[in-house]
Design an enzyme around this catalytic site. Structure first.
Site, mmCIF file in Angstrom:
data_model
loop_
_atom_site.group_PDB
_atom_site.id
_atom_site.type_symbol
_atom_site.label_atom_id
_atom_site.label_comp_id
_atom_site.label_asym_id
_atom_site.label_seq_id
_atom_site.Cartn_x
_atom_site.Cartn_y
_atom_site.Cartn_z
ATOM 1 N N GLU A 1 52.931 42.648 46.579
ATOM 2 C CA GLU A 1 51.587 42.543 45.994
ATOM 3 C C GLU A 1 50.524 42.290 47.067
ATOM 4 O OE1 GLU A 1 51.249 43.697 43.083
ATOM 5 O OE2 GLU A 1 53.415 43.703 42.791
ATOM 6 N N HIS B 1 49.410 45.394 48.650
ATOM 7 C CA HIS B 1 48.387 46.136 47.891
ATOM 8 C C HIS B 1 46.979 45.685 48.277
ATOM 9 C CE1 HIS B 1 50.498 48.787 45.198
ATOM 10 N NE2 HIS B 1 51.253 47.823 44.715
#
Length: 187
Positions: A158, A161
């Site tokens: 994550e 990202h």
């Protein structure tokens, strides 16, 4: 409520941008976004709701996947112990940073997937086996958390990202299943 239609797919330029820091104190809008992201993950793991809402199962979601270039991630890693149903990790992290990491690397034996990628991408995604992450929580408090193995991999995916990095950027194009000595393969 966030659905699969809100999630942008690979090729969208926002997925390759470095997301902007979230201003503190947190706005009501950013706190609500975090709650909605976590709710999406919880719904996606509930077989009845996932089918009803046509959601793909996920354990992590980053704001850039919603075409919002902000440093916000939500993670919801379910328990793998039927005796303890509460999740191993469930959090919304604002401005998360990896403060330190292990020398030891790890990867998932079955590879990684992503809600923004609608295809199988074979290969090992090698990441740190253990990380210490600092972040701001929804109440504005600074937090520090130590994670290992699967939880550490989810959070690193994550945070990638937020930096415009896709999981398959880590896969060796020449030899997708090549591993250096000492890499822990998690099954």
């Amino acid at each position: 409520m966030i659905t699969m239609e809100n999630i942008i797919r690979e090729g969208h330029p926002t997925l390759r941008e470095v997301a902007k820091e979230v201003s503190l104190p947190l706005s009501e809008e950013d706190v609500q976004l975090g709650k909605d992201m976590l709710e999406f993950l919880i719904n996606s793991q509930d077989p009845v709701k996932a089918e009803e809402l046509q959601l793909r199962g996920g354990v992590g979601l980053a704001a850039p996947q919603l075409d919002i270039s902000k440093r916000i991630i939500a993670v919801h890693v379910p328990s793998d112990d039927p005796e303890k149903p509460e999740p191993q990790l469930s959090a919304v992290m604002y401005n998360p940073k990896i403060a330190s990491h292990s020398v030891q690397d790890a990867c998932l034996g079955e590879g990684e997937g992503c809600l923004s990628v609608d295809r199988e991408v074979p290969g090992y995604v090698v990441r740190h086996a253990r990380v210490t992450v600092t972040y701001t929580d929804a109440t504005g408090q600074q937090q520090k958390i130590r994670l290992k193995n699967y939880q550490a991999i989810v959070v690193q995916h994550e945070i990638d990202h937020l930096n415009g990095v896709m999981f398959y950027d880590h896969i060796d194009a020449e030899n997708p299943y090549a591993l250096k000595d000492g890499v822990l393969v998690l099954e």
